[in-house]
Design a protein around this motif. Structure first.
Motif, PDB file in Angstrom:
ATOM      1  N   ARG A 164       0.823  -1.200   0.000  1.00 11.53           N
ATOM      2  CA  ARG A 164       0.000   0.000   0.000  1.00 11.53           C
ATOM      3  C   ARG A 164       0.861   1.255   0.000  1.00 11.53           C
ATOM      4  NH1 ARG A 164      -4.023  -2.772   4.400  1.00 11.53           N
ATOM      5  NH2 ARG A 164      -5.171  -4.038   2.907  1.00 11.53           N
ATOM      6  N   PRO A 165       0.365   2.336  -0.594  1.00 14.60           N
ATOM      7  CA  PRO A 165       1.134   3.589  -0.600  1.00 14.60           C
ATOM      8  C   PRO A 165       1.484   4.009   0.826  1.00 14.60           C
ATOM      9  CG  PRO A 165      -0.777   3.748  -2.050  1.00 14.60           C
ATOM     10  CD  PRO A 165      -0.930   2.461  -1.294  1.00 14.60           C
ATOM     11  N   GLY A 166       2.743   4.375   1.018  1.00 16.67           N
ATOM     12  CA  GLY A 166       3.181   4.790   2.347  1.00 16.67           C
ATOM     13  C   GLY A 166       3.437   3.646   3.306  1.00 16.67           C
ATOM     14  N   SER A 167       3.450   2.403   2.809  1.00 12.62           N
ATOM     15  CA  SER A 167       3.694   1.252   3.670  1.00 12.62           C
ATOM     16  C   SER A 167       5.027   1.395   4.396  1.00 12.62           C
ATOM     17  CB  SER A 167       3.698  -0.026   2.835  1.00 12.62           C
ATOM     18  OG  SER A 167       4.205  -1.122   3.576  1.00 12.62           O
ATOM     19  N   ARG A 168       5.046   0.938   5.658  1.00  8.89           N
ATOM     20  CA  ARG A 168       6.288   0.982   6.428  1.00  8.89           C
ATOM     21  C   ARG A 168       7.376   0.119   5.804  1.00  8.89           C
ATOM     22  NH1 ARG A 168       3.974  -0.314  12.319  1.00  8.89           N
ATOM     23  NH2 ARG A 168       2.605  -1.594  11.032  1.00  8.89           N
ATOM     24  N   ARG A 169       6.969  -0.857   4.979  1.00 10.13           N
ATOM     25  CA  ARG A 169       7.970  -1.682   4.302  1.00 10.13           C
ATOM     26  C   ARG A 169       8.800  -0.881   3.300  1.00 10.13           C
ATOM     27  NH1 ARG A 169       4.731  -6.545   1.763  1.00 10.13           N
ATOM     28  NH2 ARG A 169       3.051  -4.997   1.656  1.00 10.13           N
ATOM     29  N   SER A 170       8.268   0.283   2.890  1.00 13.54           N
ATOM     30  CA  SER A 170       8.947   1.091   1.873  1.00 13.54           C
ATOM     31  C   SER A 170       9.904   2.110   2.461  1.00 13.54           C
ATOM     32  CB  SER A 170       7.899   1.819   1.010  1.00 13.54           C
ATOM     33  OG  SER A 170       7.020   0.894   0.398  1.00 13.54           O
TER      34      SER A 170
END
Length: 439
Positions: A164-170
């Motif tokens: 998802r946009p803004g995911s903490r994974r990113s």
């Protein structure tokens, strides 16, 4: 071992050290933690007992992730029937107890919690279970489990892959920590081109990503159609009674306290201003006895009559204007099919918006709060089937849906939105087919 797996293992050890405190402060979380702690030994013992042969391990966080994987898994298992060799054993694990309702759609040979994500437990389970393929569903790529699979030589896959946009994974730190878990994935089915690009940024090799779509669309359509064909939707409508043309039925699913308060206030406002009464059926997210009591108390504080669904049809009947607290697990898709409009929880209280596809597939206008990052919900609004509104705007939105023609228009748009994105199940099955083990 990669950095992400080391961090995940350290986190698991820290949680275990705090288990006595967690059990006292949060009993339900403590019980889930105890189950996770015991899972390694239980799975290893089962793996040593099972008959030799091919095995597929499917893991998802909860019901939503596993239900989205179910159509592709069922296609692959059906294909096994006409092939030589033994049918692959199916092991399904889920991180949350809410994953259990998905099991009837997967028919696994074994199901339960996965081991805690540290090296000793993951390695012992992989050695005993000996999977030929490990499949992560949608979001959950556990670094410790993925690293153990790599050491065991087990290929790993991700299906219905979503970032998802803004995911903490990113984030920059997460990218460094968890990149190796994504690099090692043998194949990935992305839910959309945007998800494919974000997965590539996480480390998935571009030649291993294919945009397959999200098979949750296929399952939502199947469940809605089955509810009408097998009579379960009609049974729910009959049990809930006929509220009348001036009292349409709003089915609110996967709600939290913030959603329930907003709904009760909005329905009261609409009624006070001369609008429709709206029969309100509320199904809390994970409807434990404590959560249902909390909902009933919230109704009582407002002077609104309420009754548990499980009491209807026994010795009790719903008072006029009563809220129905739906306390049955795993039947929300069928309940939606008995409604006139739907509300999906999680978009007001910051807990994360839940599944909007099930009510959309039932052909209902779908209301939800604005605080979420779900691309399917945003697309549903653009298609005209979803209505995103704040708590303060909920009464006006419900008043607008008093018109049956307006409900029908939004409902048709919602159903068409789901129908347009089906087909992912077959594409996902084709993606996994070369890796699916055969005896």
């Amino acid at each position: 071992m990669n950095a992400g797996a080391r961090l995940s293992g350290a986190g698991a050890r820290a949680v275990l050290a705090l288990e006595p405190l967690i059990r006292r402060a949060w009993p339900e979380l403590g019980r889930a933690l105890s189950a996770r702690r015991a899972a390694a030994a239980e799975l290893a013992a089962w793996g040593r007992r099972r008959e030799p042969g091919p095995l597929v391990w499917l893991h998802g966080a909860s019901a939503g992730e596993l239900l989205g994987a179910a159509p592709a898994v069922r296609i692959l298992r059906a294909r096994e029937v006409g092939r030589p060799g033994r049918r692959a054993t199916l092991l399904v694990t889920h991180s949350s107890p809410s994953g259990r309702p998905a099991l009837e759609w997967l028919d696994p040979d074994r199901a339960g919690y996965p081991p805690l994500d540290h090296r000793r437990d993951c390695d012992s389970v992989l050695a005993a279970v000996r999977p030929g393929l490990l499949v992560f569903a949608k979001l959950d790529v556990w670094p410790g489990l993925a690293a153990a699979a790599a050491r065991a030589g087990t290929p790993t896959a991700l299906i219905n892959g979503t970032v998802r946009p803004g995911s903490r994974r990113s984030g920059a730190v997460a990218l460094r920590l968890f990149r190796e878990s994504y690099v090692r994935l043998a194949t990935v089915g992305a839910a959309s081109p945007e998800d494919a690009r974000r997965l590539a940024a996480l480390g998935v090799r571009s030649d291993r990503i294919e945009v397959t779509g999200d098979a949750a669309f296929d399952l939502a359509l199947e469940r809605a159609d089955r509810a009408r064909a097998d009579g379960s939707a009609a049974a729910y409508r009959s049990a809930l009674g006929a509220p009348g043309a001036r009292t349409p039925r709003l089915v609110a699913g996967s709600t939290w306290a913030a959603d329930e308060a907003a709904l009760l206030d909005a329905v009261a406002t609409v009624r006070r201003e001369g609008g429709p009464g709206w029969q309100l059926v509320i199904a809390p997210h994970e409807p434990t006895a404590a959560r249902v009591r909390e909902l009933l108390a919230s109704c009582a504080a407002r002077g609104v009559p309420a009754i548990r669904w499980s009491r209807l049809g026994e010795s009790a009947t719903a008072p006029a204007g009563a809220v129905i607290a739906f306390d049955e697990v795993g039947r929300l898709a069928e309940l939606y099919a008995a409604g006139d409009a739907a509300y999906v929880g999680g978009g007001l209280g910051g807990t994360g918006l839940h599944n909007v596809l099930e009510p959309a597939a039932a052909g209902l206008p779908v209301l939800f709060g604005p605080h979420h990052d779900r691309t399917d919900a945003l697309a549903l609004v653009r298609a005209g089937g979803g209505l995103s509104c704040s708590a303060g705007a909920l009464a006006a939105t419900l008043a607008g849906l008093a018109d049956p023609a307006a409900r029908a228009r939004h409902g048709r748009a919602a159903r068409a939105f789901v129908e347009a994105d089906t087909g992912a199940a077959t594409r996902t099955a084709d993606l996994l087919s070369p890796l699916w083990p055969a005896g």
